[in-house]
Structures are given as C-alpha cells and as structure tokens.
Write a protein that holds these residues in place. Structure first.
Motif, mmCIF file in Angstrom:
data_model
loop_
_atom_site.group_PDB
_atom_site.id
_atom_site.type_symbol
_atom_site.label_atom_id
_atom_site.label_comp_id
_atom_site.label_asym_id
_atom_site.label_seq_id
_atom_site.Cartn_x
_atom_site.Cartn_y
_atom_site.Cartn_z
ATOM 1 N N GLN A 46 -6.531 10.366 -17.070
ATOM 2 C CA GLN A 46 -5.157 10.681 -16.694
ATOM 3 C C GLN A 46 -5.064 10.775 -15.171
ATOM 4 O OE1 GLN A 46 -3.637 14.091 -18.790
ATOM 5 N NE2 GLN A 46 -1.758 14.119 -17.553
ATOM 6 N N TYR A 47 -3.929 10.363 -14.645
ATOM 7 C CA TYR A 47 -3.715 10.392 -13.201
ATOM 8 C C TYR A 47 -4.086 11.738 -12.606
ATOM 9 C CZ TYR A 47 -1.016 5.996 -13.040
ATOM 10 O OH TYR A 47 -0.613 4.696 -13.079
ATOM 11 N N GLN A 48 -3.546 12.750 -13.205
ATOM 12 C CA GLN A 48 -3.706 14.075 -12.644
ATOM 13 C C GLN A 48 -5.159 14.524 -12.660
ATOM 14 O OE1 GLN A 48 -2.838 17.425 -14.692
ATOM 15 N NE2 GLN A 48 -2.141 18.600 -12.928
ATOM 16 N N ASP A 49 -5.849 14.086 -13.685
ATOM 17 C CA ASP A 49 -7.255 14.375 -13.839
ATOM 18 C C ASP A 49 -8.041 13.714 -12.694
ATOM 19 O OD1 ASP A 49 -9.632 15.132 -14.932
ATOM 20 O OD2 ASP A 49 -9.668 13.565 -16.468
ATOM 21 N N SER A 104 0.974 12.184 -5.559
ATOM 22 C CA SER A 104 1.735 11.074 -5.000
ATOM 23 C C SER A 104 0.788 9.984 -4.495
ATOM 24 C CB SER A 104 2.605 11.579 -3.871
ATOM 25 O OG SER A 104 2.848 10.574 -2.935
ATOM 26 N N ARG A 105 -0.270 10.408 -3.851
ATOM 27 C CA ARG A 105 -1.235 9.436 -3.365
ATOM 28 C C ARG A 105 -1.840 8.661 -4.519
ATOM 29 N NH1 ARG A 105 -6.716 10.937 0.089
ATOM 30 N NH2 ARG A 105 -7.490 8.807 0.314
ATOM 31 N N MET A 106 -2.161 9.378 -5.576
ATOM 32 C CA MET A 106 -2.739 8.725 -6.745
ATOM 33 C C MET A 106 -1.772 7.712 -7.314
ATOM 34 S SD MET A 106 -5.430 8.457 -8.487
ATOM 35 C CE MET A 106 -6.410 9.845 -7.909
ATOM 36 N N SER A 107 -0.539 8.101 -7.446
ATOM 37 C CA SER A 107 0.461 7.196 -8.000
ATOM 38 C C SER A 107 0.574 5.924 -7.159
ATOM 39 C CB SER A 107 1.802 7.913 -8.068
ATOM 40 O OG SER A 107 2.811 7.035 -8.501
ATOM 41 N N THR A 114 -0.849 2.176 -8.373
ATOM 42 C CA THR A 114 0.093 1.053 -8.367
ATOM 43 C C THR A 114 -0.499 -0.153 -7.637
ATOM 44 O OG1 THR A 114 1.956 2.579 -8.380
ATOM 45 C CG2 THR A 114 2.393 0.330 -7.660
ATOM 46 N N ARG A 115 -1.095 0.109 -6.490
ATOM 47 C CA ARG A 115 -1.698 -1.000 -5.738
ATOM 48 C C ARG A 115 -2.880 -1.591 -6.483
ATOM 49 N NH1 ARG A 115 -0.386 2.550 -1.010
ATOM 50 N NH2 ARG A 115 -2.404 3.535 -1.319
ATOM 51 N N MET A 116 -3.683 -0.727 -7.102
ATOM 52 C CA MET A 116 -4.851 -1.233 -7.828
ATOM 53 C C MET A 116 -4.439 -2.044 -9.049
ATOM 54 S SD MET A 116 -7.573 1.934 -7.583
ATOM 55 C CE MET A 116 -8.950 1.020 -8.273
ATOM 56 N N ILE A 117 -3.343 -1.672 -9.653
ATOM 57 C CA ILE A 117 -2.827 -2.470 -10.755
ATOM 58 C C ILE A 117 -2.468 -3.861 -10.235
ATOM 59 C CG2 ILE A 117 -0.897 -2.738 -12.354
ATOM 60 C CD1 ILE A 117 -0.857 0.340 -12.588
#
Lengths: 155, 155
Positions: free
Chosen positions: B60-63, B73-76, B80-83
DNA sequence: GCCGGTCCGGTGACACGTCAACCAGTTCAC
DNA sequence: GTGAACTGGTTGACGTGTCACCGGACCGGC
C-alpha cells in the motif's frame, strides 16, 4: 540475482542505511529551519556565505561554481532566482565580455546576518552536540579520505 | 553578527563541511551511476527494493511511505511517474475504497535485478572499501544516535 | 587578419520534492 | 442513522537540479 555478487552483510547494510538516513534527516531539518526562519534556502545560504567571505561581496559565477562544486548551469539558474528575490545583483565585466559577477545586496547582507546565528545554532544542537570530540575528528578524517578516493576515481 | 553567537571553530567547520560534502558527492555519484547504467533513479531503486522485499510485490502507498519516510504526496507523485515508466502498476483495494497499492511489474523486476549488483558494487567501491571495520561500526553508531536525537527533538 | 578550439554563461525541457488545498471513503460518538 | 473527525490519496503550483544545447567572447596558430 543470487550468484556471484558480493551482497552487503547485515552490518554493512545497517551502517550504510543509517548513514544515508542521518544525512537526509539532518539536511532536511536544516533546510526547513533556514527556510521557515529566514526565508533562505540552504543553497541561498551557501551562495551568500561565499559572497560575504570576500571583501567587496562580488564574485564571478564560475568562481562561485567552483567553490560550491556546482555546475555552471545550476549557478546561472540559481543566481537568476536570487536576483528575483533581491539577495544579489548581476554585474558584467569590462575586461571579459563573457564573465558575469554576482554581488551581494544590502538585503542579502541582512538576510545572511539574520540566518547565520540560527544556522550555526542548529548545526550544533542537531549534530555537533551529540558527538564526542574524538568522534568528530574521526568523522572528519573519514570524510576527507573518502572524498579523496572519489576524486581519484573520476580523474 | 559578531556577538553572543557560539560560532563554529575551524575544526568544527571543517568536520561539518567535509561530512556534508562526502554525502553530496557519494549520493550524487551513486544516483548518476544508477541512472546511466540502469535507467533507474535512486528513488525508483528504493521503491523497488521495498516492493521486492514482500512476497507478492505489492504494498500500500502509505505503507511504502512509512518505510521510506516519505510524505504521502511524494509517494503519489513518484508512483505515478513509475507507472509511466512501466516499473509498477496501481491497484485498488476492495476492502478500503481509499487505499491504493503499488505492484511491481515484470519490467520492474528485471530493472532491479539488473541494477542491484551494480548498486551494491558501487556502495562497496565508493564507500565501504575505504573504511576499516571499526570505523564502519563507529559510523553506524553515531548515525543511529544522532537520528534518535533528531526524532526526540520533533516529538 | 582568420579560423578552429576553448571558455563563460544562458536557455528550455524535464524529473523531482514540498506545500497547501482538496476529495472521497471510513470511523466513531451520540 | 447522522454528522464530525479522521484517513488515504490526489492535484497544482512552485522552487529546484540536470541535461543537452546554444551563442557569444577569447585565444592560438597560421
């Protein structure tokens, strides 16, 4: 991914990660402090320190770039932004038509005069205060040695 | 700017600057190596390591954010870029309508499998190889201690 | 003089991190 | 149940650093 590679031991991994983490946290905190307390980024601060080090507060871009180990393009971008904030001014050279100088402004001097004590205090309370003198010396020695190796390595 | 402030001694200043410089150089070199040799940024690498650590390559993102000490926010943004680069995919949770998961793709696995040996080798040759075992232990100890102090400090 | 190489700086596109605001889903008190 | 608070994630604006490329200025040999 499992053969022939000299993977890090648990100890090495722990040391490496802790080391990286320390730096990230420390720099992050310092940058944040500087930014919120003084409206200066860590890089602004570095540039201003280099300008106040010299009597007339004026240095050529390339000279600054060498001192800070920045690329010339980075310097150009950053000085442009600092001009926008009124911290420095740009001057040209009568001798060399290519050269550009950055000169610290009065506002720049005020900003760094306000920021410097905070910055020094933060470096102490966040870092130096938690190291014994011998540790500090060891750390400096290690840092210098490894940087030298890095330098050799790309020469 | 000259009174009442506990300025750094020459030794302290030297140690501090050397330390900062070491990190900048080291991290810069590693990032550059990773980028040119494997088309991965250092942050891509960190995310992928965290995904391969878990059996189904899904977290999970938060994890992830907690593990890497990143803001959500940085993770999001970064996922997105890695996708976009095809390294991970996004999945939603049937249980919790808010949750998002990142799953490593086959391309992501290949990328990290190629990058990991290079990265480990670089950490060795640029850093670990130049430290005596006792120095490494001391460094780890210092790092852990100072990070703990930083943590106390913002609690 | 002129011409190729070098040097200084600037520019535009892009990746990255942060911040503040936002939205939708969830939880919990009542 | 309903509404308030909280949680997980997204978005857009902004400052920043890098890279590749350009353009003008200087310098050397000829």
């Amino acid at each position: 991914m499992t053969d022939g590679v000299n993977w890090l031991t648990a100890e090495e991994q722990h040391a490496w990660r802790s080391f990286v983490r320390l730096h990230e946290r420390l720099i992050g905190r310092l940058a944040h402090l500087l930014q919120t307390e003084s409206r200066l980024s860590a890089t602004d601060y570095a540039v201003l320190v280099n300008l106040t080090d010299v009597p007339d507060g004026r240095r050529q871009y390339q000279d600054l770039a060498r001192a800070l180990e920045w690329e010339k393009s980075r310097m150009s971008h950053h000085i442009t932004r600092m001009i926008g904030r009124g911290l420095v001014a740009r001057e040209e050279s009568p001798q060399d038509g290519r050269a550009a100088y950055a000169v610290i402004t009065e506002a720049g001097r005020e900003a760094i005069a306000a920021a410097a004590p905070l910055h020094v205090q933060a470096v102490r309370s966040l870092f130096l205060d938690h190291l014994a003198p011998a540790e500090l010396r060891a750390l400096a020695e290690i840092s210098v040695r490894v940087v030298e190796k890095l330098d050799e390595n790309d020469a």
